[in-house]
Design a protein around this motif. Sequence first.
Motif, PDB file in Angstrom:
ATOM      1  N   ILE A 226      -4.582  -6.986   4.235  1.00 18.51           N
ATOM      2  CA  ILE A 226      -3.834  -7.587   5.351  1.00 18.51           C
ATOM      3  C   ILE A 226      -3.500  -6.468   6.347  1.00 18.51           C
ATOM      4  N   GLY A 227      -3.523  -5.204   5.830  1.00 12.14           N
ATOM      5  CA  GLY A 227      -3.358  -4.058   6.721  1.00 12.14           C
ATOM      6  C   GLY A 227      -1.959  -3.462   6.691  1.00 12.14           C
ATOM      7  N   ASN A 228      -1.860  -2.251   7.184  1.00 15.83           N
ATOM      8  CA  ASN A 228      -0.578  -1.549   7.396  1.00 15.83           C
ATOM      9  C   ASN A 228       0.247  -1.371   6.127  1.00 15.83           C
ATOM     10  N   GLY A 229      -0.443  -1.258   4.987  1.00 16.80           N
ATOM     11  CA  GLY A 229       0.281  -1.014   3.736  1.00 16.80           C
ATOM     12  C   GLY A 229       1.066  -2.219   3.257  1.00 16.80           C
ATOM     13  N   ARG A 230       0.849  -3.345   3.903  1.00 17.61           N
ATOM     14  CA  ARG A 230       1.522  -4.568   3.462  1.00 17.61           C
ATOM     15  C   ARG A 230       0.694  -5.226   2.366  1.00 17.61           C
ATOM     16  N   GLY A 231       1.178  -6.352   1.888  1.00 18.76           N
ATOM     17  CA  GLY A 231       0.461  -7.063   0.838  1.00 18.76           C
ATOM     18  C   GLY A 231       1.124  -6.842  -0.513  1.00 18.76           C
ATOM     19  N   ASP A 232       0.807  -7.715  -1.454  1.00 21.20           N
ATOM     20  CA  ASP A 232       1.467  -7.675  -2.769  1.00 21.20           C
ATOM     21  C   ASP A 232       0.696  -6.853  -3.781  1.00 21.20           C
ATOM     22  N   TYR A 233      -0.586  -6.635  -3.522  1.00 20.22           N
ATOM     23  CA  TYR A 233      -1.361  -5.810  -4.444  1.00 20.22           C
ATOM     24  C   TYR A 233      -2.474  -5.111  -3.684  1.00 20.22           C
ATOM     25  N   GLU A 234      -2.992  -4.052  -4.316  1.00 20.83           N
ATOM     26  CA  GLU A 234      -3.950  -3.151  -3.673  1.00 20.83           C
ATOM     27  C   GLU A 234      -5.392  -3.561  -4.002  1.00 20.83           C
ATOM     28  N   THR A 235      -6.223  -3.691  -2.986  1.00 21.59           N
ATOM     29  CA  THR A 235      -7.656  -3.856  -3.285  1.00 21.59           C
ATOM     30  C   THR A 235      -8.327  -2.559  -2.852  1.00 21.59           C
ATOM     31  N   LEU A 236      -9.238  -2.060  -3.682  1.00 19.13           N
ATOM     32  CA  LEU A 236      -9.937  -0.819  -3.362  1.00 19.13           C
ATOM     33  C   LEU A 236     -11.079  -1.112  -2.390  1.00 19.13           C
ATOM     34  N   SER A 237     -11.759  -0.059  -1.942  1.00 21.82           N
ATOM     35  CA  SER A 237     -12.899  -0.245  -1.031  1.00 21.82           C
ATOM     36  C   SER A 237     -14.060  -0.877  -1.797  1.00 21.82           C
ATOM     37  N   ASP A 238     -14.999  -1.464  -1.030  1.00 24.80           N
ATOM     38  CA  ASP A 238     -16.132  -2.173  -1.644  1.00 24.80           C
ATOM     39  C   ASP A 238     -16.912  -1.278  -2.602  1.00 24.80           C
ATOM     40  N   ASN A 239     -17.167  -1.806  -3.790  1.00 23.30           N
ATOM     41  CA  ASN A 239     -18.024  -1.111  -4.765  1.00 23.30           C
ATOM     42  C   ASN A 239     -17.547   0.320  -5.047  1.00 23.30           C
ATOM     43  N   LYS A 240     -16.233   0.503  -5.049  1.00 24.94           N
ATOM     44  CA  LYS A 240     -15.676   1.834  -5.336  1.00 24.94           C
ATOM     45  C   LYS A 240     -14.844   1.790  -6.619  1.00 24.94           C
ATOM     46  N   LEU A 241     -15.067   2.739  -7.501  1.00 22.38           N
ATOM     47  CA  LEU A 241     -14.324   2.777  -8.759  1.00 22.38           C
ATOM     48  C   LEU A 241     -12.927   3.361  -8.529  1.00 22.38           C
ATOM     49  N   PRO A 242     -11.943   2.945  -9.318  1.00 21.64           N
ATOM     50  CA  PRO A 242     -10.615   3.555  -9.220  1.00 21.64           C
ATOM     51  C   PRO A 242     -10.693   5.012  -9.686  1.00 21.64           C
ATOM     52  N   THR A 243      -9.910   5.870  -9.070  1.00 18.13           N
ATOM     53  CA  THR A 243      -9.925   7.290  -9.468  1.00 18.13           C
ATOM     54  C   THR A 243      -8.615   7.685 -10.150  1.00 18.13           C
ATOM     55  N   VAL A 244      -7.583   6.861 -10.013  1.00 15.39           N
ATOM     56  CA  VAL A 244      -6.328   7.192 -10.684  1.00 15.39           C
ATOM     57  C   VAL A 244      -5.939   6.074 -11.641  1.00 15.39           C
ATOM     58  N   THR A 245      -5.200   6.432 -12.680  1.00 15.01           N
ATOM     59  CA  THR A 245      -4.701   5.412 -13.612  1.00 15.01           C
ATOM     60  C   THR A 245      -3.348   4.947 -13.105  1.00 15.01           C
ATOM     61  N   SER A 246      -3.183   3.641 -13.022  1.00 20.52           N
ATOM     62  CA  SER A 246      -1.927   3.126 -12.478  1.00 20.52           C
ATOM     63  C   SER A 246      -1.544   1.835 -13.187  1.00 20.52           C
ATOM     64  N   ASP A 247      -0.245   1.611 -13.269  1.00 19.61           N
ATOM     65  CA  ASP A 247       0.255   0.346 -13.831  1.00 19.61           C
ATOM     66  C   ASP A 247       0.473  -0.683 -12.737  1.00 19.61           C
ATOM     67  N   LEU A 248       0.258  -0.266 -11.481  1.00 20.42           N
ATOM     68  CA  LEU A 248       0.506  -1.195 -10.366  1.00 20.42           C
ATOM     69  C   LEU A 248      -0.576  -2.274 -10.345  1.00 20.42           C
ATOM     70  N   ALA A 249      -0.303  -3.382  -9.665  1.00 23.58           N
ATOM     71  CA  ALA A 249      -1.304  -4.454  -9.541  1.00 23.58           C
ATOM     72  C   ALA A 249      -2.355  -4.008  -8.526  1.00 23.58           C
ATOM     73  N   TYR A 250      -3.549  -3.687  -9.024  1.00 25.95           N
ATOM     74  CA  TYR A 250      -4.606  -3.338  -8.074  1.00 25.95           C
ATOM     75  C   TYR A 250      -5.951  -3.699  -8.655  1.00 25.95           C
ATOM     76  N   GLU A 251      -6.960  -3.820  -7.755  1.00 20.40           N
ATOM     77  CA  GLU A 251      -8.264  -4.278  -8.241  1.00 20.40           C
ATOM     78  C   GLU A 251      -9.403  -3.525  -7.549  1.00 20.40           C
ATOM     79  N   ALA A 252     -10.478  -3.377  -8.332  1.00 22.53           N
ATOM     80  CA  ALA A 252     -11.744  -2.891  -7.779  1.00 22.53           C
ATOM     81  C   ALA A 252     -12.638  -4.106  -7.613  1.00 22.53           C
ATOM     82  N   LEU A 253     -13.632  -4.012  -6.717  1.00 26.20           N
ATOM     83  CA  LEU A 253     -14.507  -5.164  -6.487  1.00 26.20           C
ATOM     84  C   LEU A 253     -15.954  -4.689  -6.358  1.00 26.20           C
ATOM     85  N   PHE A 254     -16.822  -5.395  -7.040  1.00 25.96           N
ATOM     86  CA  PHE A 254     -18.227  -4.975  -7.108  1.00 25.96           C
ATOM     87  C   PHE A 254     -19.165  -6.162  -6.947  1.00 25.96           C
TER      88      PHE A 254
END
Length: 423
Positions: A226-254
């Motif tokens: 949605i932009g500007n650091g808003r939103g309820d959870y983090e989506t990573l860039s397209d086809n990019k693996l996560p690089t940090v371990t986190s307990d926050l709600a976030y997703e990778a997409l492939f």
Amino acid sequence: MQLNAQQLNTTQKADTKWFPEAKLGLFLHYGLYALPAGVWKDKEYKGVAEWIQLQAKIPISEYEQLATQFNPQKFNANEWVLFAKECGFKYIVITAKHHDGFAMYKSEVSKFNIVDATPFKRDLIQELADACKKHGMKLGFYYSQSRDWHEADAEGNVWDFKDYQKNFQKYLDEKCKPQLQELLTKYGDVALIWFDGGRNMSDAESTQLVNWVHKFQPNCLTSSRIGNGRGDYETLSDNKLPTVTSDLAYEALFTHNFKSWGYSTVEKKLRTSQELLEVLLKTISKGANLLFNIGPKPEGVFQEESIRDFRIIGKWVNANAEAIYGSKGSPYQELPWGYITSKPGALYLHVLKWPVDHKLSIPLNGQQDSKASFLVSGKKIKSKISDQNLTLSLPAGPPDTLCTVIKISYRGSISTVEQQIIK
Ligand code: FHN
């Protein structure tokens, strides 16, 4: 309608608790772009097939003609949802409106939609929402909130609207927000809105849309795109693996192929099931969700290869469900033999490379009552603690040639040597 300053700044957060429990989602990029599938007037366009209108600079009047050919008679919502369940997906995210501005549902806001503009005449989103409700599958909607090549006041179409002075708020007020309201009031509980394209939006515009969503469904998650650091959870860039371990709600997409989200007859190279599993393990071992994409074919079915490969993954996921759903990431850094997920009092070792000496060690110093077993069979594994390591004595070969999961149960908490490299 302008929300007042107070409303703009009070973006309450939706409850994200279900998100890491769900862990795996099925992304569906479906729309008119499935027809050209990356080819326009006999010219092949590489990359993202859903971008064909921009790649070929197709005038709206010409692109709209695609709607007269769109008739996915083989579409069966129950089959789609049951396939998703069989493959271990716990939520589906479908493109309700992508950058081409075409609505995959009966919209009163724009006649450029699947019911009014195509011979199909059915509300595909309604049928999918009914099937998801029937089979207990969460449903989210992808919505392109800034790019809309069908609208003069939205971002992106500079070939039909060359010297036009855009009024973006007018687009938000007259199409974006009314369509979001339709999606959030006509189709039952919406798990999330997968916004896509907030890069050029102001913080006030991003906040405005997050508040708008929560006004209708307070617990509908909004994605960080949605932009500007808003939103309820983090989506990573397209086809990019996560690089940090986190307990926050976030997703990778492939994507299943390597480049296109929409069905493409040009981008034919697909990730193998082994590669898909590695993507899955690299993602969930960092605590992230994984959204795997399929681009359905114009007649309303999935490619045979996607059905084949995701069924293989699904069989493994369902057999090892305890190590996946609701799990958190690994407390350790990179591993030579595979990946780890965790839950309180348990580590799940996802072993891809079976050790040639049939020994596998992990740091587990001073833990009492730690015991090891194969997750699927429950068969105990001989283990001993020495030099602050737990060493497992394994059989000659892996019980599961795709990936064997070993469960280590322990009491207490893992020591602060979490960043040590495992032998
Ligand atoms: O431009 C879109 C693209 O078509 C696709 O929908 C992806 C999915 O994440 N999002 C944008 C590119 O990042």
